[in-house]
Design a protein around this motif. Structure first.
Motif, PDB file in Angstrom:
ATOM      1  N   LYS A 144       0.831  -1.194   0.000  1.00  7.89           N
ATOM      2  CA  LYS A 144       0.000   0.000   0.000  1.00  7.89           C
ATOM      3  C   LYS A 144       0.867   1.245   0.000  1.00  7.89           C
ATOM      4  O   LYS A 144       1.911   1.282   0.653  1.00  7.89           O
TER       5      LYS A 144
ATOM      6  N   ASP B 254      -7.147  -1.215  16.828  1.00  6.83           N
ATOM      7  CA  ASP B 254      -6.204  -0.114  17.065  1.00  6.83           C
ATOM      8  C   ASP B 254      -6.898   1.051  17.767  1.00  6.83           C
ATOM      9  O   ASP B 254      -6.375   1.622  18.726  1.00  6.83           O
TER      10      ASP B 254
ATOM     11  N   VAL C   2      -2.046   5.703   3.141  1.00  9.14           N
ATOM     12  CA  VAL C   2      -3.293   4.959   3.113  1.00  9.14           C
ATOM     13  C   VAL C   2      -3.639   4.513   4.532  1.00  9.14           C
ATOM     14  O   VAL C   2      -2.790   4.002   5.255  1.00  9.14           O
ATOM     15  N   ALA C   3      -4.871   4.737   4.931  1.00  6.16           N
ATOM     16  CA  ALA C   3      -5.293   4.366   6.285  1.00  6.16           C
ATOM     17  C   ALA C   3      -5.153   2.867   6.479  1.00  6.16           C
ATOM     18  O   ALA C   3      -5.647   2.076   5.683  1.00  6.16           O
ATOM     19  N   THR C   4      -4.463   2.469   7.531  1.00  6.49           N
ATOM     20  CA  THR C   4      -4.231   1.047   7.755  1.00  6.49           C
ATOM     21  C   THR C   4      -4.712   0.596   9.124  1.00  6.49           C
ATOM     22  O   THR C   4      -4.501  -0.545   9.492  1.00  6.49           O
TER      23      THR C   4
ATOM     24  N   THR D 234      -3.597  -3.328  13.023  1.00  5.15           N
ATOM     25  CA  THR D 234      -2.944  -3.263  11.714  1.00  5.15           C
ATOM     26  C   THR D 234      -2.096  -2.009  11.517  1.00  5.15           C
ATOM     27  O   THR D 234      -1.395  -1.904  10.516  1.00  5.15           O
ATOM     28  N   ASP D 235      -2.160  -1.048  12.451  1.00  2.79           N
ATOM     29  CA  ASP D 235      -1.372   0.173  12.311  1.00  2.79           C
ATOM     30  C   ASP D 235       0.055  -0.090  12.787  1.00  2.79           C
ATOM     31  O   ASP D 235       0.292  -0.424  13.949  1.00  2.79           O
TER      32      ASP D 235
ATOM     33  N   ASN E 138      -7.416  -0.331  12.255  1.00  2.00           N
ATOM     34  CA  ASN E 138      -8.720  -0.979  12.344  1.00  2.00           C
ATOM     35  C   ASN E 138      -9.359  -0.669  13.698  1.00  2.00           C
ATOM     36  O   ASN E 138      -8.827   0.119  14.483  1.00  2.00           O
TER      37      ASN E 138
ATOM     38  N   ARG F  97      -6.433  11.052  12.806  1.00  2.00           N
ATOM     39  CA  ARG F  97      -7.365  10.196  12.049  1.00  2.00           C
ATOM     40  C   ARG F  97      -8.813  10.618  12.241  1.00  2.00           C
ATOM     41  O   ARG F  97      -9.719   9.911  11.844  1.00  2.00           O
TER      42      ARG F  97
END
Length: 220
Positions: free
Chosen positions: A66, A77, A70-72, A193-194, A74, A132
């Protein structure tokens, strides 16, 4: 066929021919002007991606990675960050009780270290949520049930103690608190996932594990 009819037929044929040529050239110009899909002449490259704390690196194709920005993150997090801000806040409050109450000078120094480490981590996590556009807290979270959280009654009792009594109670409460934080960190390491947040959680777990060991030495 008289001369006039022959001339009309020839003119008609010429008009049709001209129309066909013009139409063909118009189509050619449109085809030339139409954007053509870019064809990459460079095949995907093999890229080594660092693993999460405690995990091995992995290899992937460059076209499967990616792009930055890109926002990663979830929901795991997000929930971890919102709850850990409150969790850290209680640890900072406990650490602030040590000056003037702790009987062991080394324990007082450790408490100061805990406060100094977790205060900027709170600010970092608040910034993570803000960047975010996520809420600073979730009303549905029951903070009292977070692993390691101490009750209001226990916090009130700790504030009344001094000397050896304070030291023993502080070590017991902060050890439990740290163990809970490590459990929460492991949860986000498994399901989050971050990458930035995972790195912070891994470092936090290591740091607090070392502080648990230090408190055990002081309490022995």
């Amino acid at each position: 066929m008289n001369r006039t009819a022959k001339f009309a037929a020839a003119a008609m044929a010429l008009a049709v021919a001209i129309f066909v040529v013009v139409a063909t050239r118009s189509q050619d110009r449109e085809s030339a002007a139409a954007p053509r899909p870019a064809v990459s002449s460079t095949p995907p490259q093999r890229v080594i991606l660092p693993g999460r704390p405690g995990e091995s690196a992995r290899v992937s194709d460059s076209d499967k990675i990616k792009a930055p920005g890109v926002a990663t993150f979830n929901s795991i997090d997000t929930a971890f960050t919102q709850m850990m801000i409150v969790h850290h806040g209680q640890a900072v409050t406990m650490a602030a009780l040590a000056p003037g109450r702790a009987g062991d000078k080394q324990l007082a120094q450790l408490a100061a270290r805990i406060g100094a480490a977790q205060t900027p981590e709170i600010a970092w996590m608040q910034g993570w949520l803000r960047d975010r556009r996520l809420p600073a807290s979730d009303p549905s979270h029951n903070h009292a049930t977070m692993p390691g959280m101490q009750s209001e009654a226990d916090m009130a009792t700790l504030a009344t103690l001094e000397g050896t009594d304070f030291d023993r109670r502080f070590v017991a409460m902060m050890t439990s608190h740290h163990q809970g934080a490590i459990q929460m960190a492991n949860d986000v390491l498994r399901g989050g996932t971050d990458l930035q947040l995972n790195e912070m959680a891994g470092e936090m777990a290591i740091e607090q594990g070392g502080e648990i060991a230090r408190m055990a030495d002081l309490n022995s």
